[in-house]
Design an enzyme around this catalytic site. Sequence first.
Site, mmCIF file in Angstrom:
data_model
loop_
_atom_site.group_PDB
_atom_site.id
_atom_site.type_symbol
_atom_site.label_atom_id
_atom_site.label_comp_id
_atom_site.label_asym_id
_atom_site.label_seq_id
_atom_site.Cartn_x
_atom_site.Cartn_y
_atom_site.Cartn_z
ATOM 1 N N ASP A 169 -27.032 -2.348 -18.739
ATOM 2 C CA ASP A 169 -26.965 -1.971 -20.207
ATOM 3 C C ASP A 169 -28.100 -2.398 -21.115
ATOM 4 O O ASP A 169 -28.767 -1.535 -21.510
ATOM 5 C CB ASP A 169 -25.684 -2.690 -20.999
ATOM 6 C CG ASP A 169 -24.462 -1.852 -20.762
ATOM 7 O OD1 ASP A 169 -24.472 -0.592 -20.252
ATOM 8 O OD2 ASP A 169 -23.532 -2.594 -21.087
ATOM 9 N N LEU A 170 -28.298 -3.364 -21.048
ATOM 10 C CA LEU A 170 -29.729 -3.893 -21.764
ATOM 11 C C LEU A 170 -31.097 -3.525 -21.378
ATOM 12 O O LEU A 170 -31.925 -2.838 -22.171
ATOM 13 C CB LEU A 170 -29.798 -5.452 -21.619
ATOM 14 C CG LEU A 170 -28.700 -6.238 -21.964
ATOM 15 C CD1 LEU A 170 -28.820 -7.912 -21.631
ATOM 16 C CD2 LEU A 170 -28.543 -6.201 -23.511
#
Length: 395
Positions: A169-170
């Site tokens: 995600d990051l």
Amino acid sequence: MSSQGLPLSRFKVLDLTRVRAGPTCVRQLADWGADVIKIEEPPKATAGEGLGGPRDGFDFQNLHRNKRSITLNLKAEAGKKIFFDLVRAVDVVVENYRPDVKSRLGIDYEACRAVNPRIVYGSISGFGQDGPYALRPGFDQVAQGMGGLMSITGLPGQGPVRVGIPIADLCAGMFCAQGILLALLERENSGEGQWVQTSLLEAQIQMLDFQAARYLMDGEVPKQAGNDHPTSIPTGVFPTADGHINIAVAGQEIYERFCKAMDAPQLMTKPEYASGALRSKNRAALNAEIAELTRTKPSAYWIEMLNKAGCPSGPIYTIDQVFSDPQVQHDQMAVPVTHPRLGEINLVGQAIKMSRTPATIRSATPDLGADTDTVLQELGYGADAIAELRKTGAV
């Protein structure tokens, strides 16, 4: 606090993102000065807690600082009209819906481009905007597994292990932010925007980096190596008299320096440790000999002594110890901001530092729809028109 003078202060962004990957992208733009308008659904009496956790919680507050919030019903014609009024006035739209959702709502890149050819449209999906898995819902841990990361994380033979942060995600969020900045730079030459795309899966694979290249070039499938570095040996976690430390020894020169610092000439003279290849082959025995030495003194002793000798070494902190460390405090990685209801809170700072135009946390995460009236007034809507929009549920 004003964003004037910050690198992105001339850009306006519409934020349609939810959960983590998309908000991570937009946070980068907001922290560096972009005027971000976060579009959220109008409140519903029957709605439970929204995606992304409680609004006053640590996660939501950390992800959505430096933004303005408006509520907008994108399924209502009046709401969609406001959306396209905003598209005409901004530079960037960012979304992380499942790929078919934006088309169903009629707010996809082509629809936005039709009203603003200069628009830069950022999209984050689970697996890509098309292809056999395009319509699958994306989730960080699924991407960690499909992207190979869980197969190389953890102790040998332990079975697959997820990384302790939502790294897919990051990284997808950071790559999307980078892509948006590239598109804005390119627009200065072409005068046209473009569609910027990334996915959790693609981001995770790129982050495999040398482990992926190891397979692509040499055909070697990396395995779990636990706390040992897969190629630089001896690099790993070693016991001390009062805990554990990391020691990183890469290359022959640092290895010889390390042996001298440890007062362990036998580690240099033993033929089985004479080269990097041999140390790799005899890793377990070498690590065991080093551990016998390191466990005789406390962590602080070894960290100071090894670093002084030019051998990288450091503590293994819990999160509270991280933020108590004098270097972390000097780097200002915990940044205070005043929230109108929560008071002063600390959020995670930016890792990028710039000498003249540093990033700032200028405002806390806004309450739901806190800026709806202001944004509508900026578009030319009067008080009566805004009241009617509220009455019909468009905002």
